[in-house]
Write a protein that holds these residues in place. Structure first.
Motif, PDB file in Angstrom:
ATOM      1  N   ASN A 153      30.059  50.049  44.835  1.00 41.11           N
ATOM      2  CA  ASN A 153      28.937  51.008  45.831  1.00 41.11           C
ATOM      3  C   ASN A 153      29.124  52.615  45.288  1.00 41.11           C
ATOM      4  OD1 ASN A 153      28.081  49.085  47.443  1.00 41.11           O
ATOM      5  ND2 ASN A 153      29.460  49.260  49.176  1.00 41.11           N
ATOM      6  N   LYS A 194      23.366  52.135  42.024  1.00 38.18           N
ATOM      7  CA  LYS A 194      22.891  51.187  41.511  1.00 38.18           C
ATOM      8  C   LYS A 194      21.375  50.664  42.020  1.00 38.18           C
ATOM      9  CE  LYS A 194      25.601  47.632  43.045  1.00 38.18           C
ATOM     10  NZ  LYS A 194      25.264  46.952  44.141  1.00 38.18           N
ATOM     11  N   THR A 195      21.281  51.146  43.229  1.00 43.03           N
ATOM     12  CA  THR A 195      19.761  50.647  43.915  1.00 43.03           C
ATOM     13  C   THR A 195      18.973  51.560  43.398  1.00 43.03           C
ATOM     14  OG1 THR A 195      21.035  49.672  45.943  1.00 43.03           O
ATOM     15  CG2 THR A 195      18.657  50.488  46.045  1.00 43.03           C
ATOM     16  N   THR A 196      19.164  52.968  43.312  1.00 43.58           N
ATOM     17  CA  THR A 196      18.331  53.805  42.526  1.00 43.58           C
ATOM     18  C   THR A 196      18.415  53.563  41.060  1.00 43.58           C
ATOM     19  OG1 THR A 196      19.250  55.710  43.828  1.00 43.58           O
ATOM     20  CG2 THR A 196      18.335  56.334  41.975  1.00 43.58           C
ATOM     21  N   ALA A 207      16.264  41.864  46.734  1.00 44.96           N
ATOM     22  CA  ALA A 207      17.471  42.583  47.288  1.00 44.96           C
ATOM     23  C   ALA A 207      18.372  41.730  47.948  1.00 44.96           C
ATOM     24  CB  ALA A 207      16.637  43.151  48.819  1.00 44.96           C
ATOM     25  N   ASP A 234      21.510  42.434  47.795  1.00 45.52           N
ATOM     26  CA  ASP A 234      22.650  42.990  48.401  1.00 45.52           C
ATOM     27  C   ASP A 234      22.726  42.951  49.946  1.00 45.52           C
ATOM     28  OD1 ASP A 234      24.841  44.646  49.230  1.00 45.52           O
ATOM     29  OD2 ASP A 234      24.524  46.332  48.077  1.00 45.52           O
ATOM     30  N   ALA A 280      20.932  48.569  52.457  1.00 44.25           N
ATOM     31  CA  ALA A 280      20.691  48.309  51.138  1.00 44.25           C
ATOM     32  C   ALA A 280      19.249  47.816  50.819  1.00 44.25           C
ATOM     33  CB  ALA A 280      21.698  47.266  50.248  1.00 44.25           C
ATOM     34  N   GLN A 291      16.713  50.606  51.464  1.00 45.88           N
ATOM     35  CA  GLN A 291      16.598  51.621  50.238  1.00 45.88           C
ATOM     36  C   GLN A 291      15.914  50.966  49.145  1.00 45.88           C
ATOM     37  OE1 GLN A 291      20.624  52.530  48.887  1.00 45.88           O
ATOM     38  NE2 GLN A 291      19.841  54.037  47.240  1.00 45.88           N
ATOM     39  N   LEU A 292      16.149  49.747  49.007  1.00 49.81           N
ATOM     40  CA  LEU A 292      15.603  49.269  47.791  1.00 49.81           C
ATOM     41  C   LEU A 292      13.851  49.118  48.051  1.00 49.81           C
ATOM     42  CD1 LEU A 292      15.760  48.100  44.883  1.00 49.81           C
ATOM     43  CD2 LEU A 292      15.969  45.754  45.952  1.00 49.81           C
ATOM     44  N   TRP A 306      11.945  52.440  47.224  1.00 50.65           N
ATOM     45  CA  TRP A 306      11.801  52.230  45.779  1.00 50.65           C
ATOM     46  C   TRP A 306      10.835  51.556  45.539  1.00 50.65           C
ATOM     47  CZ3 TRP A 306      13.091  55.721  42.283  1.00 50.65           C
ATOM     48  CH2 TRP A 306      14.257  56.629  42.341  1.00 50.65           C
ATOM     49  N   ARG A 359      13.350  40.103  50.321  1.00 44.91           N
ATOM     50  CA  ARG A 359      14.453  40.439  51.177  1.00 44.91           C
ATOM     51  C   ARG A 359      14.414  39.682  52.281  1.00 44.91           C
ATOM     52  NH1 ARG A 359      13.842  46.126  54.368  1.00 44.91           N
ATOM     53  NH2 ARG A 359      15.862  45.140  55.329  1.00 44.91           N
ATOM     54  N   ASP A 416      19.235  43.242  42.799  1.00 46.13           N
ATOM     55  CA  ASP A 416      20.460  43.969  43.411  1.00 46.13           C
ATOM     56  C   ASP A 416      21.523  43.017  43.854  1.00 46.13           C
ATOM     57  OD1 ASP A 416      21.855  46.186  44.035  1.00 46.13           O
ATOM     58  OD2 ASP A 416      20.588  46.631  45.893  1.00 46.13           O
TER      59      ASP A 416
END
Length: 301
Positions: free
Chosen positions: A110, A114-116, A136, A138, A144, A147-148, A151, A161, A190
């Motif tokens: 973490n 990673k996600t970015t 997704a 994670d 998490a 956040q994905l 993006w 997800r 991820d």
């Protein structure tokens, strides 16, 4: 802005630190004596190449100066560039994405970005004409998947997800099913970054791998380890552990724009013999670039 200029801009802190030291070293160069090699070694260590790699570089340069009878500062500097470039040319840097779909597992602790990185890599692959799907998987880290999803919307990429705490392998299964139905080229997956011990990491990744093997037999697969360049030699320690546990096929180094010690790229490639495939040189969505050893060394020095 071309690739070289983007790398050069992203490496400005490292170049200022390393270039200033090397500029002084070569600017006052008279001959390749012990004092020269000691100062060169110290400069490389301070740029985070690490002791072992810095020693290897200076010894190789010393040998080439002797055998090739190099004398001038400029030809010695060019030979130094050649040595560093050769150290970075480890394995095949081109991602293996020949099947439809192919799978990229993105791993790392973490906080490394990673996600970015997944968001930026998805955008890069999409710009190359590939149809991308975010997975997704994670499900342990709070938000998490949220956040994905941000993006995904930003990049115009689909995402699969589930709820927080869901089985990551189940999310991978759903993603593969969706990818087959939609004609997806690449599933970008991820994974959890808080599986601290090797056994838990292995169990989780093995479970995901079994799903991929069963649902996509023969599919091309990459396992990319994301490292934060600002952590320096600690990143190298992480890389060793993940290499042992997860069968890493490539490295992504993030936040190179935030450190004066970008030499960690060379240390990682030299120590692990794993190709660096992508580097992050800024915060913009286009600031994840495919790694080019010669362009990197030229921008660095």
């Amino acid at each position: 802005m071309n690739l070289f200029d983007r790398i050069r801009e992203g490496l400005s802190k490292t170049r200022k630190a390393l270039g200033g030291s090397l500029g002084g070293l070569f600017g006052s160069f008279s001959r390749a004596d012990e004092a020269f090699f000691e100062e060169l070694e110290e400069t490389l260590i301070l740029a985070d190449l690490g002791v072992e790699t810095s020693l290897r570089v200076t010894e190789e340069l010393r040998e080439r100066i002797r055998t090739q009878k190099l004398k001038g500062a400029e030809e010695i500097r060019e030979e130094l560039k050649s040595i560093l470039t050769e150290m970075l040319e480890t394995g095949d840097r081109a991602p293996r994405l020949g099947t439809r779909p192919s799978v990229i597992l993105v791993i790392g602790v973490n906080g490394v970005g990673k996600t970015t990185t997944i968001g930026k890599l998805g955008s890069l692959l999409k710009a190359q004409g590939r149809r991308v799907l975010f997975c997704a998987a994670d499900t342990f880290r709070a938000a998490a998947a949220d956040q994905l999803e941000i993006w995904a919307k930003r990049s115009g990429i689909d995402i699969v997800r589930q709820h927080e705490g869901a089985d990551p392998a189940a999310v991978v299964f759903d993603s593969i099913s969706a990818a087959k139905a939609r004609g997806t080229d690449v599933i970008l997956c991820d994974t959890a970054g808080r599986l601290h011990n090797k056994q838990n990491l292995m169990m989780e990744l093995n479970k995901i791998s079994r799903i991929i093997d069963r649902e996509l037999p023969g599919a091309d697969r990459e396992t990319l380890l994301v490292l934060d360049a600002t952590t320096g030699q600690n990143g190298l320690v992480q890389a060793r552990q993940f290499k042992e546990a997860a069968g890493v096929t490539g490295i992504v180094l993030t936040k190179l724009d935030g450190t004066a010690k970008g030499g960690i790229v060379i240390a990682v490639a030299d120590a692990l013999k794993i190709p660096v495939k992508y580097i992050g040189v800024g915060e913009r969505i286009e600031d994840l670039v495919e790694f080019d050893p010669r362009a990197f060394v030229d921008a660095l020095l």
